[in-house]
Design an enzyme around this catalytic site. Sequence first.
Site, short mmCIF file in Angstrom:
data_model
loop_
_atom_site.label_atom_id
_atom_site.label_comp_id
_atom_site.label_asym_id
_atom_site.label_seq_id
_atom_site.Cartn_x
_atom_site.Cartn_y
_atom_site.Cartn_z
N GLY A 168 34.99 30.70 3.17
CA GLY A 168 35.17 31.40 4.45
C GLY A 168 36.11 30.63 5.37
CG ASP B 118 23.15 34.52 -3.53
OD1 ASP B 118 22.86 34.23 -2.35
OD2 ASP B 118 23.05 35.67 -3.99
CB ALA C 78 26.69 33.26 8.29
CE1 TYR D 216 26.93 36.46 12.85
CE2 TYR D 216 27.61 36.89 15.10
CZ TYR D 216 27.65 36.10 13.98
OH TYR D 216 28.40 34.94 13.97
CE LYS E 243 25.31 33.07 12.39
NZ LYS E 243 25.48 31.96 11.44
N1 LIG Z 1 34.94 32.61 12.74
C1 LIG Z 1 34.47 32.82 13.97
O1 LIG Z 1 35.26 33.22 14.85
C2 LIG Z 1 33.04 32.55 14.29
C3 LIG Z 1 32.60 32.75 15.61
C4 LIG Z 1 31.27 32.49 15.92
C5 LIG Z 1 30.40 32.04 14.93
N2 LIG Z 1 30.84 31.88 13.67
C6 LIG Z 1 29.88 31.42 12.64
O2 LIG Z 1 30.46 30.35 11.92
C7 LIG Z 1 30.06 30.41 10.56
C8 LIG Z 1 31.30 30.46 9.67
O3 LIG Z 1 32.07 31.60 10.04
P1 LIG Z 1 33.33 32.05 9.22
O4 LIG Z 1 34.22 32.74 10.17
O5 LIG Z 1 33.85 30.94 8.40
O6 LIG Z 1 32.68 33.17 8.28
P2 LIG Z 1 33.26 33.78 6.95
O7 LIG Z 1 34.75 33.59 6.88
O8 LIG Z 1 32.72 35.16 6.85
O9 LIG Z 1 32.61 32.87 5.84
C9 LIG Z 1 31.25 32.90 5.55
C10 LIG Z 1 31.08 32.67 4.08
O10 LIG Z 1 29.68 32.65 3.79
C11 LIG Z 1 29.53 33.23 2.51
N3 LIG Z 1 28.17 33.71 2.29
C12 LIG Z 1 27.55 34.73 2.89
N4 LIG Z 1 26.33 34.91 2.37
C13 LIG Z 1 26.19 33.97 1.40
C14 LIG Z 1 25.15 33.65 0.50
N5 LIG Z 1 24.02 34.35 0.45
N6 LIG Z 1 25.33 32.61 -0.34
C15 LIG Z 1 26.47 31.91 -0.34
N7 LIG Z 1 27.51 32.17 0.49
C16 LIG Z 1 27.35 33.20 1.35
C17 LIG Z 1 30.53 34.37 2.50
O11 LIG Z 1 30.79 34.75 1.19
P3 LIG Z 1 31.23 36.25 0.85
O12 LIG Z 1 32.61 36.40 1.45
O13 LIG Z 1 31.19 36.31 -0.61
O14 LIG Z 1 30.24 37.14 1.54
C18 LIG Z 1 31.72 33.76 3.22
O15 LIG Z 1 32.64 33.18 2.32
C19 LIG Z 1 29.15 31.62 10.43
O16 LIG Z 1 27.82 31.21 10.60
C20 LIG Z 1 29.56 32.48 11.61
O17 LIG Z 1 28.50 33.31 12.00
C21 LIG Z 1 32.14 32.13 13.31
#
Ligand SMILES: NC(=O)c1ccc[n+]([C@@H]2O[C@H](COP(=O)([O-])OP(=O)(O)OC[C@H]3O[C@@H](n4cnc5c(N)ncnc54)[C@H](OP(=O)(O)O)[C@@H]3O)[C@@H](O)[C@H]2O)c1
Length: 302
Positions: free
Chosen positions: A22, A54, A78, A140, A144
């Site tokens: 991610g 997973d 997530a 969501y 969290k």
């Molecule tokens: N990016 C932002 O702007 C932002 C803002 C606020 C908070 N956050 C928080 O920061 C964290 C990282 O965000 P991100 O933007 O990097 O999210 P992301 O790009 O969606 O990456 C999350 C990764 O988690 C994986 N995942 C989901 N369920 C899983 C499971 N059961 N087992 C293993 N892997 C799993 C997903 O895989 P799949 O693609 O295969 O589903 C995805 O690769 C998250 O908690 C998010 O809520 C992010």
Amino acid sequence: MNAVPEQSPPREGPVWVTGAAGLIGNEVVRLAREASNGSTAPVAVRGLARADLDLTDFAAVDRLFAAERPSAVIHCAAMSKSPDCQRDPEAAWRANHEATVHLAALAGGIPFLLMSTDLVFDGRKGNYAEDDSVNPLSVYAETKVAAEQAVLTNARHLVVRTSLNFGSSPGGRSAFNEEMREAWRSGRTLDLFVDEFRSPIPVSETARILWDLILGRHAGLFHVAGRERLSRVGIGLLVAQWCRREEANLPTPYRAGSLRDYRGAPRSPDTSMDTGKVERLLDLRLPWFSRWMAEGLGTEKL
Ligand SMILES: NC(=O)c1ccc[n+]([C@@H]2O[C@H](COP(=O)([O-])OP(=O)(O)OC[C@H]3O[C@@H](n4cnc5c(N)ncnc54)[C@H](OP(=O)(O)O)[C@@H]3O)[C@@H](O)[C@H]2O)c1
């Protein structure tokens, strides 16, 4: 006779980074790999994508944890898109809450960092500090909040709330700037609010601070976001400029609207964050997003 106290062997395993495919997890792994190519403090890192593990398969998580004995965990995996969580609340609770509770329990004796979100707030106040009350408006955000509460029962553990992260994800579609670019590439006109505010931050800065927090063995709740409070329209203008730098002829149309006229799922109008706590702790200044966009992109191609 007293029993000999059980000694656990020293932890020398890698730092686990979940969500490594991610946006944020990938950057966290990339930074550590970059650091270990240089001369300073190499950190052994194990990036875990869903294909590796997973996190809702608890038996598999237990097995790999026992085999690798990580020395710390940065938990970025997530279900991170609010509409997906709204469509499938059961999956959202399992991925965001139950998987976190399970992993945090396994990591009870080591540093553990959970990524969380500005959307834990209802956005009626803005400039939120860590001790402000949460009021989640979506599935969501509810998952969290519950995950945060579980993690913070362990005095060694950390929760980091962040806002919109600008950057480049492995799949090219996860960061908000990539989502906007995709929409423009498919010919859409974006509706952007003049009165909805966020604190965007470059993902490289977020990742750097996650390492500082976990390696410094800090604990508790921290806000890590840009210092600049920007409206959705303001953010849109900056992302449009970025898109046109990358693809000169890409049309980037948007309509400016007001939340007052919006009818749909509840939205948090102003989740801008006060980042003073982490800035004081780590003795740093988080970036002013528009300045970073103007000055930073020349040297760092995303
Ligand atoms: N990016 C932002 O702007 C932002 C803002 C606020 C908070 N956050 C928080 O920061 C964290 C990282 O965000 P991100 O933007 O990097 O999210 P992301 O790009 O969606 O990456 C999350 C990764 O988690 C994986 N995942 C989901 N369920 C899983 C499971 N059961 N087992 C293993 N892997 C799993 C997903 O895989 P799949 O693609 O295969 O589903 C995805 O690769 C998250 O908690 C998010 O809520 C992010």
